[in-house]
Design a protein around this motif. Structure first.
Motif, PDB file in Angstrom:
ATOM      1  N   UNK A  14      -9.527  25.556 -49.249  1.00  0.00           N
ATOM      2  CA  UNK A  14      -8.197  25.941 -48.479  1.00  0.00           C
ATOM      3  C   UNK A  14      -8.053  25.104 -47.086  1.00  0.00           C
ATOM      4  N   UNK A  15      -9.106  25.015 -46.347  1.00  0.00           N
ATOM      5  CA  UNK A  15      -9.070  24.420 -44.926  1.00  0.00           C
ATOM      6  C   UNK A  15      -8.765  22.898 -45.212  1.00  0.00           C
ATOM      7  N   UNK A  16      -9.380  22.092 -46.061  1.00  0.00           N
ATOM      8  CA  UNK A  16      -9.212  20.726 -46.580  1.00  0.00           C
ATOM      9  C   UNK A  16      -7.645  20.544 -47.031  1.00  0.00           C
ATOM     10  N   UNK A  17      -7.049  21.203 -47.969  1.00  0.00           N
ATOM     11  CA  UNK A  17      -5.894  21.020 -48.228  1.00  0.00           C
ATOM     12  C   UNK A  17      -4.802  20.403 -47.325  1.00  0.00           C
ATOM     13  N   UNK A  18      -4.695  21.141 -46.387  1.00  0.00           N
ATOM     14  CA  UNK A  18      -3.376  20.652 -45.291  1.00  0.00           C
ATOM     15  C   UNK A  18      -3.567  19.327 -44.830  1.00  0.00           C
ATOM     16  N   UNK A  19      -4.882  18.840 -44.921  1.00  0.00           N
ATOM     17  CA  UNK A  19      -5.001  17.498 -44.341  1.00  0.00           C
ATOM     18  C   UNK A  19      -4.799  16.160 -45.384  1.00  0.00           C
ATOM     19  N   UNK A  20      -4.744  16.647 -46.536  1.00  0.00           N
ATOM     20  CA  UNK A  20      -4.199  15.671 -47.403  1.00  0.00           C
ATOM     21  C   UNK A  20      -2.865  14.885 -47.265  1.00  0.00           C
ATOM     22  N   UNK A  21      -3.014  13.632 -47.246  1.00  0.00           N
ATOM     23  CA  UNK A  21      -1.445  13.000 -46.724  1.00  0.00           C
ATOM     24  C   UNK A  21      -0.876  12.933 -48.027  1.00  0.00           C
ATOM     25  N   UNK A  22       0.448  12.203 -47.893  1.00  0.00           N
ATOM     26  CA  UNK A  22       1.297  11.995 -49.099  1.00  0.00           C
ATOM     27  C   UNK A  22       0.819  10.981 -50.225  1.00  0.00           C
ATOM     28  N   UNK A  23      -0.007   9.956 -49.875  1.00  0.00           N
ATOM     29  CA  UNK A  23      -0.678   8.857 -50.506  1.00  0.00           C
ATOM     30  C   UNK A  23      -1.577   9.590 -51.794  1.00  0.00           C
ATOM     31  N   UNK A  24      -1.202   9.940 -52.757  1.00  0.00           N
ATOM     32  CA  UNK A  24      -2.154  10.636 -53.712  1.00  0.00           C
ATOM     33  C   UNK A  24      -2.630   9.447 -54.690  1.00  0.00           C
ATOM     34  N   UNK A  25      -2.564   8.253 -54.013  1.00  0.00           N
ATOM     35  CA  UNK A  25      -3.306   7.267 -54.816  1.00  0.00           C
ATOM     36  C   UNK A  25      -4.378   6.764 -54.049  1.00  0.00           C
ATOM     37  N   UNK A  26      -4.885   7.214 -53.134  1.00  0.00           N
ATOM     38  CA  UNK A  26      -5.739   6.790 -52.302  1.00  0.00           C
ATOM     39  C   UNK A  26      -7.165   6.897 -53.050  1.00  0.00           C
ATOM     40  N   UNK A  27      -7.787   6.103 -52.961  1.00  0.00           N
ATOM     41  CA  UNK A  27      -9.358   6.115 -53.565  1.00  0.00           C
ATOM     42  C   UNK A  27     -10.180   7.497 -52.957  1.00  0.00           C
ATOM     43  N   UNK A  28     -11.085   7.902 -53.800  1.00  0.00           N
ATOM     44  CA  UNK A  28     -12.056   9.135 -53.265  1.00  0.00           C
ATOM     45  C   UNK A  28     -13.475   8.468 -53.706  1.00  0.00           C
ATOM     46  N   UNK A  71       1.356  19.135 -55.006  1.00  0.00           N
ATOM     47  CA  UNK A  71       0.182  19.225 -55.683  1.00  0.00           C
ATOM     48  C   UNK A  71      -0.912  19.962 -55.099  1.00  0.00           C
ATOM     49  N   UNK A  72      -0.941  20.125 -53.739  1.00  0.00           N
ATOM     50  CA  UNK A  72      -1.733  20.606 -52.801  1.00  0.00           C
ATOM     51  C   UNK A  72      -1.405  21.905 -52.515  1.00  0.00           C
ATOM     52  N   UNK A  73      -0.026  22.213 -52.706  1.00  0.00           N
ATOM     53  CA  UNK A  73       0.668  23.632 -52.729  1.00  0.00           C
ATOM     54  C   UNK A  73       0.273  24.192 -53.913  1.00  0.00           C
ATOM     55  N   UNK A  74       0.207  23.647 -55.077  1.00  0.00           N
ATOM     56  CA  UNK A  74      -0.130  24.070 -56.484  1.00  0.00           C
ATOM     57  C   UNK A  74      -1.634  24.462 -56.158  1.00  0.00           C
ATOM     58  N   UNK A  76      -3.526  25.353 -53.745  1.00  0.00           N
ATOM     59  CA  UNK A  76      -3.762  26.239 -52.859  1.00  0.00           C
ATOM     60  C   UNK A  76      -3.319  27.661 -53.267  1.00  0.00           C
ATOM     61  N   UNK A  77      -2.251  27.620 -54.060  1.00  0.00           N
ATOM     62  CA  UNK A  77      -1.828  28.816 -54.958  1.00  0.00           C
ATOM     63  C   UNK A  77      -2.778  29.427 -56.007  1.00  0.00           C
ATOM     64  N   UNK A  78      -3.280  28.275 -56.769  1.00  0.00           N
ATOM     65  CA  UNK A  78      -4.258  28.735 -57.744  1.00  0.00           C
ATOM     66  C   UNK A  78      -5.810  29.001 -57.128  1.00  0.00           C
ATOM     67  N   UNK A  79      -5.996  28.588 -55.827  1.00  0.00           N
ATOM     68  CA  UNK A  79      -7.066  28.870 -55.201  1.00  0.00           C
ATOM     69  C   UNK A  79      -7.282  30.248 -54.826  1.00  0.00           C
ATOM     70  N   UNK A  80      -6.204  30.647 -54.190  1.00  0.00           N
ATOM     71  CA  UNK A  80      -5.956  31.943 -53.729  1.00  0.00           C
ATOM     72  C   UNK A  80      -5.854  32.962 -54.933  1.00  0.00           C
ATOM     73  N   UNK A  81      -5.244  32.365 -55.905  1.00  0.00           N
ATOM     74  CA  UNK A  81      -5.285  33.541 -57.292  1.00  0.00           C
ATOM     75  C   UNK A  81      -6.816  33.684 -57.658  1.00  0.00           C
TER      76      UNK A  81
END
Length: 182
Positions: A14-28, A71-74, A76-81
Motif C-alpha cells: 500500500x505504501x508503494x502503490x501511490x508512487x506508481x506513475x501513469x505509464x503501466x507499460x514500463x518494464x519491471x 489499476x492501482x486504486x483497484x 489498493x481496494x483489494x489489498x485492504x479487503x
C-alpha cells in the motif's frame, strides 16, 4: 515469525502503490513483465489469498486485467479487503494444489509474494519506499523454505551474491534480484 507478517507486507504494498506513475507499460525486474502485467499478477495473488481465507481452498484463476493507472486504486481496494479477511475469522487450514496447508503458511507465502512484487514495482517508481528492514529480515528467514534452491525456475531466478549485507539486499539476492544502483 510473527502473525502480522502478511499485514506488514500489505502495508508495504500500500505504501508503494501511490508512487506508481501513469505509464503501466514500463518494464519491471520480472523478466518480460511490464507494470500492467505485474499489477495483474498481484491482483491474482490477492484473489488467491482471499479465496483461501473465504472458502478454505485456493483456486488459481487469473485476476481481472489492469488496463489503466486506476489499476492501482483497484489493487489498493483489494489489498485492504485482504487485510479485513485476514483480521476476521477464517479456516485454520486451506487446500492448495489438493494439499492442506495451515492458514499461517498461506499468509507467509502471501507476505513473501506481495513484498517482492511490491519491490518489483519500485523499479518504475523511484519515490517508492524500500522494503522495511524488519520485514525483509523476517522474510529472509522463511524464504529458503518457501523458495528452495531446487525447483525455483521459472518463478524465481537462481540466488546471486548480494551487493551488501542489508536484509533487503540479502532477500532480493536470494530471490535472484538486485537493487538498482543509486
Amino acid at each position: 515469525m510473527t502473525d502480522d507478517l502478511l499485514e506488514r507486507a500489505v502495508a508495504y504494498l500500500l505504501a508503494v502503490l501511490p508512487a506508481i506513475g501513469p505509464d503501466l507499460s514500463a518494464p519491471t525486474p520480472c523478466r518480460l513483465w511490464n507494470t500492467r502485467m505485474l499489477l495483474a499478477h498481484i491482483d491474482e495473488s490477492i484473489a488467491a489469498l482471499r479465496d483461501g481465507l473465504a472458502n478454505g481452498h485456493v483456486r488459481l484463476t487469473p485476476g481481472a486485467p489492469v488496463a489503466t493507472c486506476a489499476g492501482t486504486v483497484h489493487i489498493r481496494s483489494r489489498a485492504e479487503a485482504l487485510l479485513d479477511d485476514w483480521a476476521n475469522e477464517h479456516p485454520e487450514s486451506v487446500v492448495v494444489f489438493d494439499k492442506p496447508v495451515s492458514t499461517r503458511v498461506l499468509g507467509t507465502v502471501g507476505a513473501l509474494e506481495l513484498t517482492i512484487h511490491a519491490w518489483d514495482l519500485t523499479a518504475t517508481a523511484p519515490t517508492a519506499p524500500p522494503i522495511p528492514d524488519h520485514l525483509a529480515r523476517e522474510l529472509l528467514t522463511v524464504a529458503p523454505n518457501l523458495v528452495p534452491a531446487a525447483d525455483r525456475w521459472p518463478l524465481f531466478a537462481p540466488p546471486i551474491e548480494p551487493p551488501t549485507t542489508t536484509p533487503t539486499d540479502r532477500l532480493l539476492a536470494y530471490l535472484g534480484r538486485l537493487q538498482p544502483p543509486p
